[in-house]
Enzyme design. Structure first.
Site, PDB file in Angstrom:
ATOM      1  N   ASP A   6       0.834  -1.214   0.000  1.00  0.00           N
ATOM      2  CA  ASP A   6       0.000   0.000   0.000  1.00  0.00           C
ATOM      3  C   ASP A   6       0.859   1.249   0.000  1.00  0.00           C
ATOM      4  OD1 ASP A   6      -2.119  -1.704   0.444  1.00  0.00           O
ATOM      5  OD2 ASP A   6      -2.113  -1.386   2.609  1.00  0.00           O
ATOM      6  N   LEU A   7       0.229   2.351  -0.375  1.00  0.00           N
ATOM      7  CA  LEU A   7       0.902   3.653  -0.372  1.00  0.00           C
ATOM      8  C   LEU A   7       1.567   3.921   0.984  1.00  0.00           C
ATOM      9  CD1 LEU A   7       1.191   6.329  -2.023  1.00  0.00           C
ATOM     10  CD2 LEU A   7      -0.838   7.143  -0.800  1.00  0.00           C
TER      11      LEU A   7
END
Ligand code: URA
Length: 239
Positions: A103-104
């Site tokens: 994920d970011l």
């Protein structure tokens, strides 16, 4: 020099030697226009086709281990113009793509390669590659929550497979622990913890199979050693 056909096919990176044998046995490979049989030998100069498509010559393969920082997107492009993981490995003279994703807001170990066959094999759930995450959650992780993380959490896409949890410390209103899973569902660790009432405030992947982040700061990368590539290949070839 003549070599076994499956060896020539595997050397191009098209697939593993075992898979090449299966393709030959299934009659899907031709050499100079004739259907090949298992055990046949040929030279590098012959015209090899698989399912009617010419076998492309070997391209140099690159295997990079990146310590992905928070705020970098695991994708080849981003409509919002945010930094990409591939921006961090631009000096590699090939189009690399990530093996799986983070994920970011997750940092940590991410493999990038132009070896599509190996990447696909590693990402396949059948191979159950272990990934370990260092997690910080809000709240004090109870024995019950730990045990549920290990046995399985019911998510909207089904129950999670057994995991291992090692509690590290609780300080203030936060708990730190390591969790090892072998699935790769979207936002899996965050969703497992949130479902049990423990929002994740920091997440770092610290291990992928036998590979660790040792010696790499966020944003840094290194090439895998050939012995490491061989070990990954062996993991991706387990039946
Ligand atoms: N689990 C998550 O929740 N996020 C990641 O990036 C990786 C695993």
């Amino acid at each position: 020099m003549e070599q076994r056909l499956q060896k020539i096919i595997a050397a191009t990176g098209y697939c593993s030697r075992r898979k090449a044998e299966q393709l030959i046995a299934a009659g899907r490979v031709t050499v100079n226009g004739k259907i090949a049989s298992l055990g046949c030998r040929t030279s590098n100069g012959s015209v090899i086709q698989i399912d009617g498509h010419p076998l492309k010559p070997a391209q140099s393969k690159y295997y990079v281990l990146l310590h992905k920082p928070i705020g970098v997107v695991t994708s080849l492009r981003d409509p919002d113009g945010r930094p990409l993981v591939t921006d961090l490995v631009k000096t590699v003279p090939a189009r690399l793509f990530p093996v799986g994703r983070l994920d970011l807001n997750t940092s940590g170990l991410l493999l990038l390669t132009n070896d599509g066959a190996l990447a696909n094999r590693l990402a396949h759930p059948r191979h159950e590659i272990e990934k370990t995450y260092l997690v910080r959650v809000r709240g004090h992780l109870t024995d019950e929550a730990r045990s549920t993380l290990e046995t399985g959490v019911v998510l909207d896409d089904g129950m999670t497979s057994p995991a291992r949890v090692e509690r590290l410390r609780s300080r203030g209103n936060h708990s730190w622990f390591e969790i090892t899973i072998h699935e790769g569902r979207n936002r899996q660790v965050r969703r497992m913890c949130e479902t049990l009432g423990f929002p994740v405030s920091r997440l770092t992947r610290i291990r992928y199979a036998f590979l660790t982040l040792d010696g790499l700061n966020p944003g840094q990368s290194r090439f895998l050693k050939s012995s490491e590539v061989a070990r990954l290949r062996a993991l991706g070839e387990r039946p």
